[in-house]
Design a protein around this motif. Structure first.
Motif, short mmCIF file in Angstrom:
data_model
loop_
_atom_site.label_atom_id
_atom_site.label_comp_id
_atom_site.label_asym_id
_atom_site.label_seq_id
_atom_site.Cartn_x
_atom_site.Cartn_y
_atom_site.Cartn_z
N VAL A 134 0.84 -1.21 0.00
CA VAL A 134 0.00 0.00 0.00
C VAL A 134 0.87 1.25 0.00
O VAL A 134 0.64 2.18 -0.78
CB VAL A 134 -0.96 -0.01 1.22
N LEU A 135 1.89 1.27 0.85
CA LEU A 135 2.77 2.45 0.91
C LEU A 135 3.53 2.64 -0.40
O LEU A 135 3.67 3.78 -0.88
CB LEU A 135 3.74 2.33 2.08
N SER A 194 2.58 1.74 -3.32
CA SER A 194 1.60 2.18 -4.32
C SER A 194 1.38 3.68 -4.22
O SER A 194 1.34 4.39 -5.23
CB SER A 194 0.28 1.43 -4.12
N PHE A 195 1.24 4.18 -3.00
CA PHE A 195 1.09 5.62 -2.79
C PHE A 195 2.33 6.38 -3.27
O PHE A 195 2.22 7.40 -3.93
CB PHE A 195 0.83 5.95 -1.32
N LEU A 241 -2.67 5.63 -6.77
CA LEU A 241 -3.59 5.82 -5.66
C LEU A 241 -4.81 4.92 -5.81
O LEU A 241 -5.28 4.69 -6.92
CB LEU A 241 -4.01 7.28 -5.58
N TRP A 252 -11.16 0.55 -0.30
CA TRP A 252 -10.39 1.09 -1.42
C TRP A 252 -9.96 -0.06 -2.31
O TRP A 252 -9.75 -1.18 -1.85
CB TRP A 252 -9.14 1.83 -0.93
N TRP A 265 -7.54 -1.15 -6.05
CA TRP A 265 -6.57 -0.82 -7.09
C TRP A 265 -6.89 -1.64 -8.32
O TRP A 265 -7.36 -2.78 -8.22
CB TRP A 265 -5.15 -1.19 -6.63
#
Length: 189
Positions: free
Chosen positions: A5-6, A8-9, A14, A141, A143
């Protein structure tokens, strides 16, 4: 999951907010967690409990009794991918996850650690962040496959690093022994 997740950010991929409303999500969180505990426990009992134990009784090679169940665990998740590329990534990631779980079993002598790891991972993947169009849309959320595949190399590196750590002498686990043979038990004096 957190590293993925980190990363990806950081890479600018996002997530998209799903249509799941927070109120009903909170109401469903406890039942989902209970189901995830049952599901994670069942997979661990089969793949890390039954298969590992049966193979360890027949073969002394940890590569066989450790890697084969992890690979079968990975293959069992092939259908979770929506494209061949995503499925290949998913098999690789879940195989590495399975290897980590086998090492946790070996280092601790208990299924508790693999079950806990699997449970936490699945709760995050089914309630917080997931892949678009995969599974029962219970996460907040999501992706797209392309965004997930963009971060796949870093995810696989993170899993390899975690595997290296749990194998290392710095991991906070007692030194494990190969699983007992048929006539040996840990409970016997």
């Amino acid at each position: 999951l957190a590293v993925g997740v980190l990363s990806s950010f950081a890479a600018g991929h996002l997530p998209v907010r799903t249509g799941v409303e927070v109120g009903p999500w909170l109401v469903g969180l406890l039942p989902i967690c209970v189901l995830m505990l049952v599901q994670s426990s069942a997979e661990e009992v089969f793949f890390r409990g039954y298969l590992v134990q049966q193979l360890a009784v027949r073969f002394r090679q940890p590569l066989l009794w450790g890697v084969l169940p992890a690979f079968l665990f990975g293959l069992g998740h092939y259908a979770n991918g929506t494209t061949p590329e995503y499925s290949a990534y998913y098999v690789a990631a879940t195989t590495l996850f399975g290897l980590i779980a086998v090492v946790l079993l070996w280092r601790t002598g208990s299924l508790a650690a693999p079950i806990g790891l699997h449970f936490i991972n699945n709760v995050g993947a089914f309630t917080v962040a997931g892949a678009e169009g995969v599974g029962p849309q219970t996460y907040l959320w999501s992706w797209s496959d392309s965004d997930i595949l963009a971060g796949a190399p870093l995810d696989l590196i993170a899993l390899c690093l975690l595997l290296t750590f749990v194998l290392s002498p710095w991991a906070p686990f007692p030194k494990g022994q190969p699983l007992p043979r048929r006539n040996e038990t840990r409970a016997a004096p």
